[in-house]
Design a protein around this motif. Sequence first.
Motif, PDB file in Angstrom:
ATOM      1  N   ASP A   1      60.783  38.724  32.549  1.00  0.00           N
ATOM      2  CA  ASP A   1      60.319  38.365  33.891  1.00  0.00           C
ATOM      3  C   ASP A   1      58.961  37.674  33.870  1.00  0.00           C
ATOM      4  OD1 ASP A   1      58.494  40.451  33.426  1.00  0.00           O
ATOM      5  OD2 ASP A   1      59.236  41.706  35.068  1.00  0.00           O
ATOM      6  N   GLY A   2      58.306  37.680  32.706  1.00  0.00           N
ATOM      7  CA  GLY A   2      57.004  37.038  32.568  1.00  0.00           C
ATOM      8  C   GLY A   2      55.867  37.835  33.143  1.00  0.00           C
ATOM      9  N   LEU A   3      56.128  39.031  33.644  1.00  0.00           N
ATOM     10  CA  LEU A   3      55.101  39.857  34.278  1.00  0.00           C
ATOM     11  C   LEU A   3      54.659  41.031  33.404  1.00  0.00           C
ATOM     12  CD1 LEU A   3      56.577  39.982  37.887  1.00  0.00           C
ATOM     13  CD2 LEU A   3      54.478  38.821  37.176  1.00  0.00           C
ATOM     14  N   ALA A   4      55.615  41.805  32.931  1.00  0.00           N
ATOM     15  CA  ALA A   4      55.295  42.990  32.137  1.00  0.00           C
ATOM     16  C   ALA A   4      54.866  42.567  30.737  1.00  0.00           C
ATOM     17  CB  ALA A   4      56.501  43.917  32.061  1.00  0.00           C
ATOM     18  N   ALA A   5      53.789  43.187  30.258  1.00  0.00           N
ATOM     19  CA  ALA A   5      53.275  42.872  28.920  1.00  0.00           C
ATOM     20  C   ALA A   5      52.814  44.151  28.242  1.00  0.00           C
ATOM     21  CB  ALA A   5      52.127  41.876  29.016  1.00  0.00           C
ATOM     22  N   ARG A   6      52.897  44.133  26.925  1.00  0.00           N
ATOM     23  CA  ARG A   6      52.462  45.278  26.111  1.00  0.00           C
ATOM     24  C   ARG A   6      51.791  44.736  24.864  1.00  0.00           C
ATOM     25  NH1 ARG A   6      56.373  49.967  23.503  1.00  0.00           N
ATOM     26  NH2 ARG A   6      54.710  51.057  22.382  1.00  0.00           N
ATOM     27  N   GLY A   7      50.651  45.319  24.515  1.00  0.00           N
ATOM     28  CA  GLY A   7      49.928  44.912  23.324  1.00  0.00           C
ATOM     29  C   GLY A   7      50.259  45.793  22.132  1.00  0.00           C
ATOM     30  N   PHE A   8      50.211  45.170  20.957  1.00  0.00           N
ATOM     31  CA  PHE A   8      50.412  45.888  19.695  1.00  0.00           C
ATOM     32  C   PHE A   8      49.262  45.518  18.774  1.00  0.00           C
ATOM     33  CE2 PHE A   8      54.587  45.652  21.523  1.00  0.00           C
ATOM     34  CZ  PHE A   8      55.141  46.886  21.253  1.00  0.00           C
ATOM     35  N   ALA A   9      48.583  46.518  18.264  1.00  0.00           N
ATOM     36  CA  ALA A   9      47.428  46.301  17.398  1.00  0.00           C
ATOM     37  C   ALA A   9      47.823  45.564  16.125  1.00  0.00           C
ATOM     38  CB  ALA A   9      46.792  47.645  17.034  1.00  0.00           C
ATOM     39  N   THR A  10      46.853  44.953  15.523  1.00  0.00           N
ATOM     40  CA  THR A  10      47.020  44.216  14.270  1.00  0.00           C
ATOM     41  C   THR A  10      47.762  45.037  13.229  1.00  0.00           C
ATOM     42  OG1 THR A  10      45.011  42.989  14.700  1.00  0.00           O
ATOM     43  CG2 THR A  10      45.710  43.136  12.407  1.00  0.00           C
ATOM     44  N   SER A  11      47.450  46.317  13.144  1.00  0.00           N
ATOM     45  CA  SER A  11      48.026  47.170  12.100  1.00  0.00           C
ATOM     46  C   SER A  11      49.514  47.429  12.293  1.00  0.00           C
ATOM     47  CB  SER A  11      47.274  48.500  12.047  1.00  0.00           C
ATOM     48  OG  SER A  11      47.367  49.159  13.295  1.00  0.00           O
ATOM     49  N   ILE A  12      50.061  47.152  13.471  1.00  0.00           N
ATOM     50  CA  ILE A  12      51.494  47.330  13.704  1.00  0.00           C
ATOM     51  C   ILE A  12      52.215  46.097  13.148  1.00  0.00           C
ATOM     52  CG2 ILE A  12      53.320  47.622  15.430  1.00  0.00           C
ATOM     53  CD1 ILE A  12      51.443  50.013  15.290  1.00  0.00           C
ATOM     54  N   GLU A  13      52.973  46.293  12.105  1.00  0.00           N
ATOM     55  CA  GLU A  13      53.711  45.195  11.463  1.00  0.00           C
ATOM     56  C   GLU A  13      54.774  44.646  12.411  1.00  0.00           C
ATOM     57  OE1 GLU A  13      53.448  43.883   8.274  1.00  0.00           O
ATOM     58  OE2 GLU A  13      51.702  45.116   7.829  1.00  0.00           O
ATOM     59  N   PRO A  14      55.114  43.374  12.290  1.00  0.00           N
ATOM     60  CA  PRO A  14      56.113  42.784  13.181  1.00  0.00           C
ATOM     61  C   PRO A  14      57.474  43.476  13.174  1.00  0.00           C
ATOM     62  CG  PRO A  14      54.942  41.059  12.023  1.00  0.00           C
ATOM     63  CD  PRO A  14      54.503  42.362  11.419  1.00  0.00           C
ATOM     64  N   GLU A  15      57.817  44.133  12.080  1.00  0.00           N
ATOM     65  CA  GLU A  15      59.121  44.795  12.014  1.00  0.00           C
ATOM     66  C   GLU A  15      59.001  46.324  12.072  1.00  0.00           C
ATOM     67  OE1 GLU A  15      61.788  41.691   9.589  1.00  0.00           O
ATOM     68  OE2 GLU A  15      59.973  42.326   8.526  1.00  0.00           O
TER      69      GLU A  15
ATOM     70  N   THR B   1      52.773  34.595  36.362  1.00  0.00           N
ATOM     71  CA  THR B   1      53.525  35.075  35.208  1.00  0.00           C
ATOM     72  C   THR B   1      53.026  34.356  33.961  1.00  0.00           C
ATOM     73  OG1 THR B   1      55.288  33.411  35.175  1.00  0.00           O
ATOM     74  CG2 THR B   1      55.584  35.297  36.680  1.00  0.00           C
ATOM     75  N   VAL B   2      53.461  34.814  32.825  1.00  0.00           N
ATOM     76  CA  VAL B   2      53.101  34.163  31.563  1.00  0.00           C
ATOM     77  C   VAL B   2      53.604  32.724  31.541  1.00  0.00           C
ATOM     78  CG1 VAL B   2      55.132  34.821  30.194  1.00  0.00           C
ATOM     79  CG2 VAL B   2      52.915  34.588  29.076  1.00  0.00           C
ATOM     80  N   PHE B   3      54.670  32.467  32.292  1.00  0.00           N
ATOM     81  CA  PHE B   3      55.269  31.134  32.290  1.00  0.00           C
ATOM     82  C   PHE B   3      54.445  30.109  33.078  1.00  0.00           C
ATOM     83  CE2 PHE B   3      58.851  34.232  32.067  1.00  0.00           C
ATOM     84  CZ  PHE B   3      59.075  34.092  30.707  1.00  0.00           C
TER      85      PHE B   3
ATOM     86  N   LEU C   1      46.719  38.255  29.555  1.00  0.00           N
ATOM     87  CA  LEU C   1      47.372  39.237  28.683  1.00  0.00           C
ATOM     88  C   LEU C   1      46.502  40.471  28.496  1.00  0.00           C
ATOM     89  CD1 LEU C   1      48.825  36.796  26.001  1.00  0.00           C
ATOM     90  CD2 LEU C   1      50.177  38.247  27.543  1.00  0.00           C
ATOM     91  N   ALA C   2      45.214  40.267  28.260  1.00  0.00           N
ATOM     92  CA  ALA C   2      44.298  41.398  28.055  1.00  0.00           C
ATOM     93  C   ALA C   2      44.269  42.307  29.272  1.00  0.00           C
ATOM     94  CB  ALA C   2      42.901  40.875  27.737  1.00  0.00           C
ATOM     95  N   ALA C   3      44.299  41.730  30.459  1.00  0.00           N
ATOM     96  CA  ALA C   3      44.253  42.519  31.692  1.00  0.00           C
ATOM     97  C   ALA C   3      45.520  43.353  31.882  1.00  0.00           C
ATOM     98  CB  ALA C   3      44.057  41.588  32.893  1.00  0.00           C
ATOM     99  N   ARG C   4      46.632  42.933  31.319  1.00  0.00           N
ATOM    100  CA  ARG C   4      47.908  43.623  31.514  1.00  0.00           C
ATOM    101  C   ARG C   4      48.333  44.490  30.332  1.00  0.00           C
ATOM    102  NH1 ARG C   4      47.453  39.703  34.602  1.00  0.00           N
ATOM    103  NH2 ARG C   4      48.595  39.407  36.519  1.00  0.00           N
ATOM    104  N   ALA C   5      47.721  44.280  29.188  1.00  0.00           N
ATOM    105  CA  ALA C   5      48.279  44.918  27.992  1.00  0.00           C
ATOM    106  C   ALA C   5      47.220  45.573  27.103  1.00  0.00           C
ATOM    107  CB  ALA C   5      49.091  43.897  27.209  1.00  0.00           C
ATOM    108  N   GLY C   6      46.261  46.221  27.688  1.00  0.00           N
ATOM    109  CA  GLY C   6      45.353  47.052  26.910  1.00  0.00           C
ATOM    110  C   GLY C   6      44.125  46.394  26.326  1.00  0.00           C
ATOM    111  N   GLY C   7      43.777  45.227  26.798  1.00  0.00           N
ATOM    112  CA  GLY C   7      42.541  44.597  26.347  1.00  0.00           C
ATOM    113  C   GLY C   7      42.772  43.438  25.396  1.00  0.00           C
ATOM    114  N   PRO C   8      41.681  42.765  25.054  1.00  0.00           N
ATOM    115  CA  PRO C   8      41.788  41.576  24.202  1.00  0.00           C
ATOM    116  C   PRO C   8      42.061  41.938  22.744  1.00  0.00           C
ATOM    117  CG  PRO C   8      39.500  42.089  24.581  1.00  0.00           C
ATOM    118  CD  PRO C   8      40.302  43.050  25.428  1.00  0.00           C
ATOM    119  N   PRO C   9      42.481  40.957  21.972  1.00  0.00           N
ATOM    120  CA  PRO C   9      42.668  41.216  20.540  1.00  0.00           C
ATOM    121  C   PRO C   9      41.367  41.703  19.907  1.00  0.00           C
ATOM    122  CG  PRO C   9      43.582  39.076  21.138  1.00  0.00           C
ATOM    123  CD  PRO C   9      42.810  39.566  22.327  1.00  0.00           C
TER     124      PRO C   9
END
Length: 181
Positions: free
Chosen positions: A149-163, A23-25, A129-137
């Motif tokens: 749970d520390g298992l599921a992950a999702r990536g958000f591209a740079t262009s997606i603002e935090p809010e 897990t991420v933990f 993280l890259a292996a679980r969430a769409g690749g590296p930054p």
Amino acid sequence: MAELSRRALLATPLVMAAAPAQTVFDFRLEALEGGPLALADFRGQALMVVNTASFCGYTPQYEGLQRLHDRFAPAGFAVIGVPSNDFRQESADAAKIREFCETVYGITFPLAGLTRVRGPQAHPLFAWLAARAGGPPRWNFHKFLVARDGLAARGFATSIEPEHPTLLRAVEAALQGRPIG
């Protein structure tokens, strides 16, 4: 009779306990000030792991990341900033990074030390993280949301603002134990 028992033993598959999933933990980073930044300390929380840089056109996203951290921390959420010079837009001096983050953006969320986030020398956390969430930054301020749970992950591209509404809905889903993807 002994031959029959030997054959039966050889034909019986070995039953081994499966190792628990990583897990991420299970990862540790170096803290910006030195010493460990153990993600185990965040067990049970939803995390937003973000590769950051001080001299990037996206650096103002620090403001939104801090607001995101402040808004959802009471519900069990943390932003973890990971300064990286993989895109040549970060200082090599930890004290300068800390001073910049605190004085310009008022950052209070945890910051890791300078870390490789892509390529063959990427920190194992970022490979995971890259292996679980769409690749590296692909650039600075790529965001990885990790469920409680520390298992599921999702990536958000740079262009997606935090809010951005999509990101906010995913954070809320993670906090409620719903799928984040």
